[in-house]
Design a protein around this motif. Sequence first.
Motif, PDB file in Angstrom:
ATOM      1  N   ALA A 148     -27.381  76.763  14.737  1.00 39.05           N
ATOM      2  CA  ALA A 148     -26.705  77.866  15.755  1.00 39.05           C
ATOM      3  C   ALA A 148     -25.444  77.352  15.585  1.00 39.05           C
ATOM      4  O   ALA A 148     -24.921  76.279  15.185  1.00 39.05           O
ATOM      5  N   THR A 149     -24.562  78.381  15.961  1.00 42.05           N
ATOM      6  CA  THR A 149     -23.128  77.840  16.131  1.00 42.05           C
ATOM      7  C   THR A 149     -22.707  77.499  17.500  1.00 42.05           C
ATOM      8  O   THR A 149     -23.370  77.547  18.329  1.00 42.05           O
ATOM      9  N   LEU A 150     -21.371  77.093  17.679  1.00 42.78           N
ATOM     10  CA  LEU A 150     -20.881  76.662  19.019  1.00 42.78           C
ATOM     11  C   LEU A 150     -21.041  77.716  20.115  1.00 42.78           C
ATOM     12  O   LEU A 150     -21.451  77.430  21.107  1.00 42.78           O
ATOM     13  N   ALA A 151     -20.488  78.839  19.511  1.00 43.32           N
ATOM     14  CA  ALA A 151     -20.629  79.991  20.513  1.00 43.32           C
ATOM     15  C   ALA A 151     -22.049  80.270  21.015  1.00 43.32           C
ATOM     16  O   ALA A 151     -22.224  80.658  21.961  1.00 43.32           O
ATOM     17  N   ASP A 152     -23.041  80.052  19.997  1.00 43.79           N
ATOM     18  CA  ASP A 152     -24.481  80.457  20.564  1.00 43.79           C
ATOM     19  C   ASP A 152     -24.826  79.328  21.481  1.00 43.79           C
ATOM     20  O   ASP A 152     -25.565  79.748  22.408  1.00 43.79           O
ATOM     21  N   CYS A 153     -24.271  78.066  21.447  1.00 46.44           N
ATOM     22  CA  CYS A 153     -24.850  77.096  22.445  1.00 46.44           C
ATOM     23  C   CYS A 153     -24.233  76.967  23.765  1.00 46.44           C
ATOM     24  O   CYS A 153     -24.731  76.549  24.626  1.00 46.44           O
ATOM     25  N   ILE A 154     -23.068  77.364  23.782  1.00 42.78           N
ATOM     26  CA  ILE A 154     -22.202  77.355  25.024  1.00 42.78           C
ATOM     27  C   ILE A 154     -22.766  78.187  26.110  1.00 42.78           C
ATOM     28  O   ILE A 154     -22.738  79.552  25.878  1.00 42.78           O
ATOM     29  N   GLN A 155     -23.059  77.893  27.316  1.00 45.25           N
ATOM     30  CA  GLN A 155     -23.335  78.940  28.429  1.00 45.25           C
ATOM     31  C   GLN A 155     -22.331  78.810  29.891  1.00 45.25           C
ATOM     32  O   GLN A 155     -21.825  77.544  29.993  1.00 45.25           O
ATOM     33  N   GLN A 156     -22.287  79.842  30.306  1.00 47.25           N
ATOM     34  CA  GLN A 156     -21.234  79.742  31.403  1.00 47.25           C
ATOM     35  C   GLN A 156     -22.302  79.950  32.842  1.00 47.25           C
ATOM     36  O   GLN A 156     -23.066  80.705  32.861  1.00 47.25           O
ATOM     37  N   ILE A 157     -21.788  79.215  33.592  1.00 44.78           N
ATOM     38  CA  ILE A 157     -22.399  79.042  35.040  1.00 44.78           C
ATOM     39  C   ILE A 157     -22.258  80.443  35.906  1.00 44.78           C
ATOM     40  O   ILE A 157     -21.034  80.762  36.202  1.00 44.78           O
ATOM     41  N   GLU A 158     -23.188  81.174  36.194  1.00 41.85           N
ATOM     42  CA  GLU A 158     -22.909  82.309  37.064  1.00 41.85           C
ATOM     43  C   GLU A 158     -22.384  81.862  38.360  1.00 41.85           C
ATOM     44  O   GLU A 158     -22.893  80.935  39.004  1.00 41.85           O
ATOM     45  N   GLY A 159     -21.223  82.630  38.741  1.00 39.06           N
ATOM     46  CA  GLY A 159     -20.567  82.237  39.812  1.00 39.06           C
ATOM     47  C   GLY A 159     -19.462  81.231  39.691  1.00 39.06           C
ATOM     48  O   GLY A 159     -18.805  80.970  40.800  1.00 39.06           O
ATOM     49  N   SER A 160     -19.396  80.844  38.325  1.00 37.46           N
ATOM     50  CA  SER A 160     -18.108  79.693  38.142  1.00 37.46           C
ATOM     51  C   SER A 160     -17.503  80.234  37.075  1.00 37.46           C
ATOM     52  O   SER A 160     -18.049  80.649  36.014  1.00 37.46           O
ATOM     53  N   SER A 161     -16.574  79.355  36.536  1.00 35.56           N
ATOM     54  CA  SER A 161     -15.637  79.446  35.302  1.00 35.56           C
ATOM     55  C   SER A 161     -16.216  78.172  34.334  1.00 35.56           C
ATOM     56  O   SER A 161     -15.532  78.168  33.511  1.00 35.56           O
ATOM     57  N   LEU A 162     -16.999  77.355  34.617  1.00 34.57           N
ATOM     58  CA  LEU A 162     -17.673  76.354  34.276  1.00 34.57           C
ATOM     59  C   LEU A 162     -18.441  76.562  32.686  1.00 34.57           C
ATOM     60  O   LEU A 162     -19.147  77.429  33.092  1.00 34.57           O
ATOM     61  N   TYR A 163     -18.097  75.884  31.714  1.00 36.98           N
ATOM     62  CA  TYR A 163     -18.884  76.085  30.410  1.00 36.98           C
ATOM     63  C   TYR A 163     -19.686  75.067  30.223  1.00 36.98           C
ATOM     64  O   TYR A 163     -19.255  73.726  30.608  1.00 36.98           O
ATOM     65  N   VAL A 164     -20.835  75.026  29.707  1.00 36.69           N
ATOM     66  CA  VAL A 164     -21.710  74.106  29.551  1.00 36.69           C
ATOM     67  C   VAL A 164     -22.453  74.041  28.165  1.00 36.69           C
ATOM     68  O   VAL A 164     -22.808  75.160  27.698  1.00 36.69           O
ATOM     69  N   LEU A 165     -22.523  72.964  27.569  1.00 38.63           N
ATOM     70  CA  LEU A 165     -23.172  72.780  26.202  1.00 38.63           C
ATOM     71  C   LEU A 165     -24.312  71.884  26.507  1.00 38.63           C
ATOM     72  O   LEU A 165     -24.246  70.585  26.455  1.00 38.63           O
ATOM     73  N   PRO A 166     -25.357  72.474  26.673  1.00 39.55           N
ATOM     74  CA  PRO A 166     -26.737  71.771  26.962  1.00 39.55           C
ATOM     75  C   PRO A 166     -27.104  70.755  25.775  1.00 39.55           C
ATOM     76  O   PRO A 166     -26.565  71.044  24.613  1.00 39.55           O
ATOM     77  N   ALA A 167     -27.980  69.923  26.129  1.00 40.40           N
ATOM     78  CA  ALA A 167     -28.422  68.968  25.002  1.00 40.40           C
ATOM     79  C   ALA A 167     -29.208  69.745  23.888  1.00 40.40           C
ATOM     80  O   ALA A 167     -29.137  69.429  22.633  1.00 40.40           O
ATOM     81  N   GLY A 168     -30.067  70.702  24.046  1.00 41.76           N
ATOM     82  CA  GLY A 168     -30.874  71.310  23.043  1.00 41.76           C
ATOM     83  C   GLY A 168     -32.211  70.969  22.723  1.00 41.76           C
ATOM     84  O   GLY A 168     -32.714  70.059  23.728  1.00 41.76           O
ATOM     85  N   PRO A 169     -32.582  71.114  21.698  1.00 46.75           N
ATOM     86  CA  PRO A 169     -34.136  70.722  21.708  1.00 46.75           C
ATOM     87  C   PRO A 169     -34.078  69.298  21.187  1.00 46.75           C
ATOM     88  O   PRO A 169     -32.943  68.549  21.006  1.00 46.75           O
ATOM     89  N   ALA A 170     -35.175  68.369  21.299  1.00 44.47           N
ATOM     90  CA  ALA A 170     -35.240  67.306  21.076  1.00 44.47           C
ATOM     91  C   ALA A 170     -34.664  66.603  19.964  1.00 44.47           C
ATOM     92  O   ALA A 170     -35.211  67.221  18.832  1.00 44.47           O
ATOM     93  N   SER A 171     -34.099  65.531  20.058  1.00 50.65           N
ATOM     94  CA  SER A 171     -33.573  64.839  18.840  1.00 50.65           C
ATOM     95  C   SER A 171     -34.480  63.631  18.506  1.00 50.65           C
ATOM     96  O   SER A 171     -34.474  62.752  19.271  1.00 50.65           O
ATOM     97  N   ALA A 172     -34.633  63.166  17.155  1.00 52.41           N
ATOM     98  CA  ALA A 172     -35.622  62.208  16.924  1.00 52.41           C
ATOM     99  C   ALA A 172     -34.600  60.986  16.790  1.00 52.41           C
ATOM    100  O   ALA A 172     -34.963  59.585  17.090  1.00 52.41           O
ATOM    101  N   ASN A 173     -33.183  61.308  16.585  1.00 51.70           N
ATOM    102  CA  ASN A 173     -32.212  59.936  16.470  1.00 51.70           C
ATOM    103  C   ASN A 173     -31.044  60.417  17.225  1.00 51.70           C
ATOM    104  O   ASN A 173     -29.856  60.885  16.732  1.00 51.70           O
ATOM    105  N   PRO A 174     -31.114  60.406  18.454  1.00 53.08           N
ATOM    106  CA  PRO A 174     -29.962  60.677  19.364  1.00 53.08           C
ATOM    107  C   PRO A 174     -28.814  59.586  19.010  1.00 53.08           C
ATOM    108  O   PRO A 174     -27.665  60.298  19.171  1.00 53.08           O
ATOM    109  N   LEU A 175     -29.095  58.601  18.955  1.00 54.61           N
ATOM    110  CA  LEU A 175     -27.813  57.835  18.808  1.00 54.61           C
ATOM    111  C   LEU A 175     -27.174  57.828  17.335  1.00 54.61           C
ATOM    112  O   LEU A 175     -25.656  57.775  17.511  1.00 54.61           O
TER     113      LEU A 175
END
Length: 283
Positions: A148-175
């Motif tokens: 996915a692209t960065l634009a696909d991943c970022i969501q805006q909070i309804e009722g706010s101007s805040l943008y969020v980049l959530p974690a997404g699917p689980a990663s086997a090697n987060p560090l």
Amino acid sequence: ALILGLLLGALVALFLERINSTIKSADEVEEKLGLPTLAVIPLLTGAVAKTAGRYYLERPNSIFSEAIRTARTSLLLSAIDVQTKVLLITSSIAGEGKTSFALNLALAHAQTKKTLVIEADLRQPSMVRHLGLDPEKPGLTSLFTQSATLADCIQQIEGSSLYVLPAGPASANPLELLSSEQFREMVKRLAEVCEIVIIDSPPAHLVSDAVVLSTVATGVVLVVKAGATPYAVVRRSVKALHDAGAPIIGVALNQLDFSKASRYYGSYTGYSQQHGAYYGKPA
């Protein structure tokens, strides 16, 4: 018998106080950790605690929201010469409320600045649940798998101007992902287009993710749960961050029960009683 009873009660109270090794006030933060207190955040109970991540947005005139604004002001003043701010929010252990604090702080910043919050706690992500985001959308880990692209991943909070980049699917090697050059470059690019970037990280005492993430931040905030986290544990987290050269700005003393604190510190209860009605009124 009366005198002996009073003496015994005093000794028991002193003993209980001595064995309580937690941090219960702003004074103890500075005394035991040598760090400034950015804000004291009141405890949320009942049904509202389940939606604590959106509390600032839903109840902007509450004492809780005023405490978040105090934290925002403290952070802005602490790094007034830094044009681009990348703030890392962490805690020592799980359950101290770092994610809800990070989200409410981001909502407060979003009122006046272009703000993005990154969920870098890839081990126990919770922002989708806190904010009611679309769980089917991609997130941070999707960028590194190039699904996915960065634009696909970022969501805006309804009722706010805040943008969020959530974690997404689980990663086997987060560090490995968080310590990669690709992640550092992504944060750098986002900081160029956003005035405030807030990173929510895993607890610093449990894994080394927070220490790694601190190297990309211009400031670190440590969230401490009042009356719960042993200060010896918090001190070890502070030392680990200091050893990595992390720019620790201060501590957010979180989830302080004002009613219990009144037994030791009457000022908290007085503040609540005097100003609770004021902040409860519509603006």
